[in-house]
Design a protein around this motif. Structure first.
Motif, PDB file in Angstrom:
ATOM      1  N   TYR A 224       0.809  -1.227   0.000  1.00 27.03           N
ATOM      2  CA  TYR A 224       0.000   0.000   0.000  1.00 27.03           C
ATOM      3  C   TYR A 224       0.838   1.272   0.000  1.00 27.03           C
ATOM      4  O   TYR A 224       0.343   2.320   0.362  1.00 27.03           O
TER       5      TYR A 224
ATOM      6  N   ASP B  17      -7.253   0.932   2.800  1.00 20.29           N
ATOM      7  CA  ASP B  17      -8.669   0.713   2.473  1.00 20.29           C
ATOM      8  C   ASP B  17      -9.480   1.306   3.596  1.00 20.29           C
ATOM      9  O   ASP B  17      -9.026   1.421   4.734  1.00 20.29           O
TER      10      ASP B  17
ATOM     11  N   ARG C  51     -20.414  -6.853  -3.642  1.00 25.09           N
ATOM     12  CA  ARG C  51     -19.939  -5.621  -3.001  1.00 25.09           C
ATOM     13  C   ARG C  51     -21.009  -4.533  -2.916  1.00 25.09           C
ATOM     14  O   ARG C  51     -20.676  -3.366  -2.692  1.00 25.09           O
TER      15      ARG C  51
ATOM     16  N   LYS D 281     -13.733   4.813  -6.442  1.00 30.47           N
ATOM     17  CA  LYS D 281     -13.491   3.514  -7.079  1.00 30.47           C
ATOM     18  C   LYS D 281     -14.807   2.845  -7.415  1.00 30.47           C
ATOM     19  O   LYS D 281     -15.829   3.210  -6.850  1.00 30.47           O
ATOM     20  N   HIS D 282     -14.885   1.922  -8.318  1.00 29.83           N
ATOM     21  CA  HIS D 282     -13.859   1.368  -9.186  1.00 29.83           C
ATOM     22  C   HIS D 282     -14.287   1.780 -10.577  1.00 29.83           C
ATOM     23  O   HIS D 282     -15.324   1.308 -11.049  1.00 29.83           O
TER      24      HIS D 282
ATOM     25  N   ASP E 208      -6.656  -0.808  -9.652  1.00 30.87           N
ATOM     26  CA  ASP E 208      -7.061  -1.658  -8.547  1.00 30.87           C
ATOM     27  C   ASP E 208      -5.910  -2.653  -8.372  1.00 30.87           C
ATOM     28  O   ASP E 208      -5.093  -2.835  -9.277  1.00 30.87           O
TER      29      ASP E 208
ATOM     30  N   GLU F 108     -16.485  -9.312  -1.036  1.00 26.69           N
ATOM     31  CA  GLU F 108     -15.702  -9.064  -2.249  1.00 26.69           C
ATOM     32  C   GLU F 108     -15.329 -10.396  -2.901  1.00 26.69           C
ATOM     33  O   GLU F 108     -15.195 -11.412  -2.217  1.00 26.69           O
TER      34      GLU F 108
HETATM   35  C1  BGC Z   1     -10.285  -4.021  -4.134  1.00 32.81           C
HETATM   36  C2  BGC Z   1     -10.162  -2.539  -3.879  1.00 32.81           C
HETATM   37  C3  BGC Z   1      -9.166  -2.296  -2.773  1.00 32.81           C
HETATM   38  C4  BGC Z   1      -7.842  -2.906  -3.151  1.00 32.81           C
HETATM   39  C5  BGC Z   1      -6.748  -2.681  -2.140  1.00 32.81           C
HETATM   40  C6  BGC Z   1      -8.954  -4.722  -4.261  1.00 32.81           C
HETATM   41  O1  BGC Z   1      -9.109  -6.087  -4.162  1.00 32.81           O
HETATM   42  O2  BGC Z   1     -11.072  -4.245  -5.268  1.00 32.81           O
HETATM   43  O3  BGC Z   1     -11.400  -1.987  -3.587  1.00 32.81           O
HETATM   44  O4  BGC Z   1      -9.054  -0.932  -2.497  1.00 32.81           O
HETATM   45  O5  BGC Z   1      -8.030  -4.313  -3.299  1.00 32.81           O
HETATM   46  O6  BGC Z   1      -6.903  -3.445  -1.013  1.00 32.81           O
END
Ligand code: BGC
Length: 681
Positions: free
Chosen positions: A43, A60, A127, A160-161, A239, A424
């Motif tokens: 990150y 996040d 989501r 996003k996204h 992403d 997700e």
């Molecule tokens: C997700 C994003 C997230 C990113 C970072 C991805 O799997 O779709 O929404 O911000 O991971 O963790």
């Protein structure tokens, strides 16, 4: 002692700091700034010691600061985005933005990977809980203030996204096949609105392809639309791992991608160098991409002394109160036969409590995916209710003794951010609750005279199988760490519910647009993983209205413990134009009940004659007002001309044709109480 270079001088104007720093970078350093550290630092970007460039750090979102991306810290868990959307409360959204950003600052991050503003095309999308609504106007209005709140703390929001990432099934390989009008009018509209009105500092591309081109190399979406048409000057980040499947380095660069996360793939030094040497992208393009990343570094204060930056705070009492308030305001009362709710704490003797979500905590590491925030504590419904009744009412848990009389039974049903849905990477497999839960609701309803079902979920649930057997239904969504308190406050009437559905609840899956044909090409995609958006702009309530399908509960619906009456509707003008581009409606609303409460006055527009087929009604304005018992107030609601427009595929642009419009005033998309005729031109 040498003076600080301009880019380190906080008094120098940001654009000058950016160009000064850019001019000092070597080609290699420019390339370095286009991607991350790599390896386990998923990150952050790479620091450049020579120029004292620190690492840009992300976390996040969107339910607060996620544990996995904040150094495994426990942070305030906010209600899920869909729950925030159900408040229809702009100023609350602003406060939430500030609070989230303070938590981001407190963990030393600069970008919050939120909000998620994709449109809910299918209720099965795993989501849905991370997004606002099926309606671009509601999404935009709430996201604008949320982003402003976040960025007021010099933390970057990241929309996003981008774009048309509307399902999790095959999200990395599918292509959303969507015509230009629909793409712009439905799926890009909220992005456009937020970019133009709140200036977000970051935008994240989608995993999927849009019309057969991946989001991070999609020139139409990025350079042509986001950067050129909307004048966006911020970061464009992939992403996570989204660039793996894309074709070329120069494709991403020329399309507008500025930051590849979490590892270099298309933006590896070698690949960049090769493409650059072969003149596959220009120096100007490279500089533009780097500048965008430097700009967000400046805006978020990476080079500034900490004492000049807003201070971070997490897990404060203030944040806890805000979470509680937002959770309460988002809850939607769908059914309340004979005013069973609110429960009277003084007269009830015994309540029996049931259901899989009664004692469930939702905030666990990666539960539900990347949005998972693990809070220091989380109040379950059982804890909230126990605390509320404080021994005054007997609570019988999962009690099956029919002979003992309970005044009320409450079933905590729903989903769970896990196998049961709302997560997700995986869409739900059905609109129904699982069989076990349906059986439990029916059994409890059969054994008790009064049954309340509290649905804890982040997406629509079919209820035909059981709703007639129960007296009350409350949609609690995911209320964050204070959920249990908030639920108890609503059930016992300390707070009057005022949430409104930001999504249509269909009776059956086949009633909703993506599932109406039952063909794979419409969902989840044909053999080639193409998903055809054949329903066009008729998404959400636009579809139900157009096809005259009765939903289980319509968009905008939600009951209160009091009643509101609407009397007169006034407008400040009957004709709007390019110059006079807004209309102000005054709607008199009276609370005719005995409790204070809040109502959302909703304005839907209809274009009476248009060169394209337009939906029968589209949300174009709303205001939430609070009224004491027997109080009357005039709600002032602005409708802007631009929100009456459609995207004209012939002009490749937005258009409002001169002519007549009707504005409907309602308390849901189906409960219309009056209308006014206006014209444009
Ligand atoms: C997700 C994003 C997230 C990113 C970072 C991805 O799997 O779709 O929404 O911000 O991971 O963790």
């Amino acid at each position: 002692m040498t003076a600080n270079p301009p880019y380190l001088d906080e008094k120098t104007e940001i654009e000058n700091r950016v160009s000064d720093l850019l001019s000092r970078l070597t080609l290699k350093e420019k390339f370095m700034l286009l991607t991350s550290h790599g390896r386990l630092r998923l990150y952050t970007t790479k620091p450049i010691k020579r120029l004292r460039i620190p690492s840009l750090k992300m976390t996040d979102g969107p339910l607060g600061v996620a544990m996995h991306s904040s150094g495994f810290k426990k942070n305030s868990r906010f209600p899920a985005t869909v729950s925030l959307a159900a408040t229809w409360n702009r100023s609350l959204m602003h406060d939430i933005g500030i609070a989230m950003a303070k938590e981001v600052r407190a963990v030393g991050r600069h970008i919050l990977l939120a909000p998620g503003i994709n449109i809910c095309r299918t209720p099965l999308n795993g989501r849905t809980f991370e997004y606002f609504s099926e309606d671009p106007y509601l999404t935009k209005e709430l996201a604008i203030v949320l982003v402003k709140g976040i960025q007021s703390q010099r933390v970057a929001a990241c929309l996003k996204h981008y774009a048309a990432n509307n399902q999790e099934t095959d999200r990395r390989i599918c292509s959303s096949e969507v015509d230009e009008r629909t793409l712009n009018e439905i799926y890009l509209r909220a992005f456009k609105g937020v970019v133009e009105n709140a200036d977000p500092w970051a935008v994240m591309t989608c995993y999927n392809m849009v019309n057969s081109v991946y989001g991070c190399e999609n020139k139409y979406l990025l350079q042509d639309t986001l950067l050129d048409k909307w004048n966006y000057d911020g970061v464009v980040v992939t992403d996570w791992f989204a660039s793996r499947g894309v074709a070329t380095t120069e494709g991403c660069m020329n399309a507008g991608l500025t930051l590849e996360m979490p590892w270099p793939s298309k933006y590896k030094q070698k690949a960049l160098r090769k493409a650059y040497d072969e003149h596959k992208f220009s120096e100007d393009t490279l500089n533009d991409r780097v500048e965008r990343n430097l700009r967000v570094m400046m805006l978020t204060g990476l080079f500034d002394s900490p004492e000049n930056l807003p201070t971070g705070q997490r897990n404060t009492l203030e944040h806890q109160k805000l979470v509680s308030r937002a959770a309460e305001e988002g809850m939607v009362l769908l059914k309340n036969k004979d005013n069973l709710l609110p429960l009277d704490i003084n007269s009830l003797k015994r309540i029996s409590l049931h259901g899989p979500n009664l004692r469930k905590r939702f905030g666990r590491l990666l539960s539900g995916g990347s949005s998972a925030v693990s809070p220091p504590y989380e109040v379950t419904p059982l804890e909230g209710i126990s605390e509320k009744v404080d021994g005054r009412i007997e609570l019988a848990i999962n009690d099956r003794l029919k002979q003992v009389f309970s005044d009320v039974a409450i079933v905590f049903a729903g989903l769970n951010h896990g196998k049961g849905g709302d997560t997700e990477s995986k869409d739900r497999s059905s609109l129904d609750l699982d069989k076990k839960q349906v059986e439990e609701i029916k059994r409890v309803a059969n054994e008790h005279q009064n049954t309340v079902v509290c649905v804890i979920a982040g997406s629509p649930i079919a209820m035909d199988e059981w709703i007639d057997e129960v007296e009350a239904v409350l949609i609690c969504w995911y209320g964050g760490m204070e959920a249990g308190h908030a639920i108890a406050n609503i059930l016992f009437g300390d707070v009057n519910p005022s949430g409104k559905l930001p999504l249509t609840f269909p009776r059956r899956l086949e009633d909703s647009p993506a599932h109406s044909t039952g063909e794979r090409r419409n969902y989840p995609g044909d053999e080639e993983k193409r998903v055809y958006y054949d329903e066009g702009v008729f998404v959400g309530y636009r579809w139900f209205d157009q096809k005259k399908i009765e939903p289980l509960f319509p968009f905008g619906f939600g009951l209160s413990y009091t009643q509101f009456e609407f009397s007169s509707i006034n407008v400040n003008r009957q004709r709007i134009s390019k110059e006079k581009d807004a209309i102000l409606l005054g709607v008199d609303v009276t609370n005719v009940g005995e409790r204070a409460g809040s109502e959302v006055i909703q304005i839907y527009s209809r274009d009476m004659k248009a060169s394209v087929k337009r939906p029968p009604r589209e949300l174009a304005g709303f205001e939430k007002i609070h009224l004491g018992p027997e109080e009357t107030k005039t709600a002032a609601i602005t409708v802007k001309a631009q929100d009456l427009a459609f995207f004209d595929p012939k002009k490749h642009d937005w258009s409002i044709e001169p002519g007549d419009f009707k504005l409907f005033v309602g308390r849901s998309s189906r409960d219309l109480l009056g209308d006014v005729d206006i014209s444009y031109g």
